[in-house]
Design a protein around this motif. Structure first.
Motif, mmCIF file in Angstrom:
data_model
loop_
_atom_site.group_PDB
_atom_site.id
_atom_site.type_symbol
_atom_site.label_atom_id
_atom_site.label_comp_id
_atom_site.label_asym_id
_atom_site.label_seq_id
_atom_site.Cartn_x
_atom_site.Cartn_y
_atom_site.Cartn_z
ATOM 1 N N HIS A 2 12.766 -4.003 -22.255
ATOM 2 C CA HIS A 2 11.734 -3.582 -21.318
ATOM 3 C C HIS A 2 11.773 -2.070 -21.121
ATOM 4 O O HIS A 2 12.809 -1.437 -21.286
ATOM 5 N N ASN A 3 10.631 -1.522 -20.746
ATOM 6 C CA ASN A 3 10.546 -0.070 -20.594
ATOM 7 C C ASN A 3 11.028 0.385 -19.212
ATOM 8 O O ASN A 3 11.313 -0.427 -18.328
ATOM 9 N N TYR A 4 11.100 1.684 -19.050
ATOM 10 C CA TYR A 4 11.596 2.312 -17.826
ATOM 11 C C TYR A 4 10.876 1.798 -16.590
ATOM 12 O O TYR A 4 11.512 1.436 -15.593
ATOM 13 N N THR A 5 9.562 1.754 -16.628
ATOM 14 C CA THR A 5 8.775 1.342 -15.460
ATOM 15 C C THR A 5 9.123 -0.080 -15.033
ATOM 16 O O THR A 5 9.297 -0.352 -13.840
ATOM 17 N N THR A 6 9.239 -0.973 -15.989
ATOM 18 C CA THR A 6 9.597 -2.357 -15.678
ATOM 19 C C THR A 6 11.008 -2.445 -15.122
ATOM 20 O O THR A 6 11.247 -3.127 -14.119
ATOM 21 N N ILE A 7 11.940 -1.750 -15.743
ATOM 22 C CA ILE A 7 13.338 -1.774 -15.290
ATOM 23 C C ILE A 7 13.438 -1.282 -13.850
ATOM 24 O O ILE A 7 14.049 -1.940 -12.999
ATOM 25 N N ILE A 8 12.828 -0.139 -13.564
ATOM 26 C CA ILE A 8 12.885 0.427 -12.215
ATOM 27 C C ILE A 8 12.179 -0.496 -11.219
ATOM 28 O O ILE A 8 12.666 -0.719 -10.108
#
Length: 103
Positions: A2-8
């Motif tokens: 998953h990308n940064y936005t999803t992780i955060i």
């Protein structure tokens, strides 16, 4: 992965005590993915603010380390392929021949 936005977003929602079901619905990922993200975030030892301030690629690397990504063991695949090809190259035994007695 998953990308940064999803992780955060996952970490933020879980830190705000949002249920796993709501997080799953919001980001379209499974519970095991959410658990993995939270586990690796907690293992990092960083606060959420520190974690969020990192470069997106660094966040992704912490959650999905390159040396820990699932990779096929090509040696095992090759040995299985070799084993199968050896079995196919040999003449097939007639199953009835096992039941014939020596005359």
């Amino acid at each position: 992965m998953h990308n940064y936005t999803t992780i955060i977003g996952v970490i933020r929602m879980r830190k705000d005590h949002i249920s796993i079901d709501k997080v799953r619905q919001r980001y379209g990922i499974g519970s095991s993915g959410i658990s993995l993200i939270m586990k690796r975030f907690e293992e990092s030892g960083l606060t959420f603010k520190e974690f969020e301030a990192l470069e997106p690629s660094k966040v992704e690397e912490i959650i999905y380390p390159k040396d820990n990504l699932r990779r096929k063991n090509f040696r095992t695949i090759k040995s299985r392929r070799d084993h199968l090809s050896q079995g196919q190259s040999q003449e097939k035994e007639d199953p009835a021949s096992r039941f014939q007695s020596d005359l």
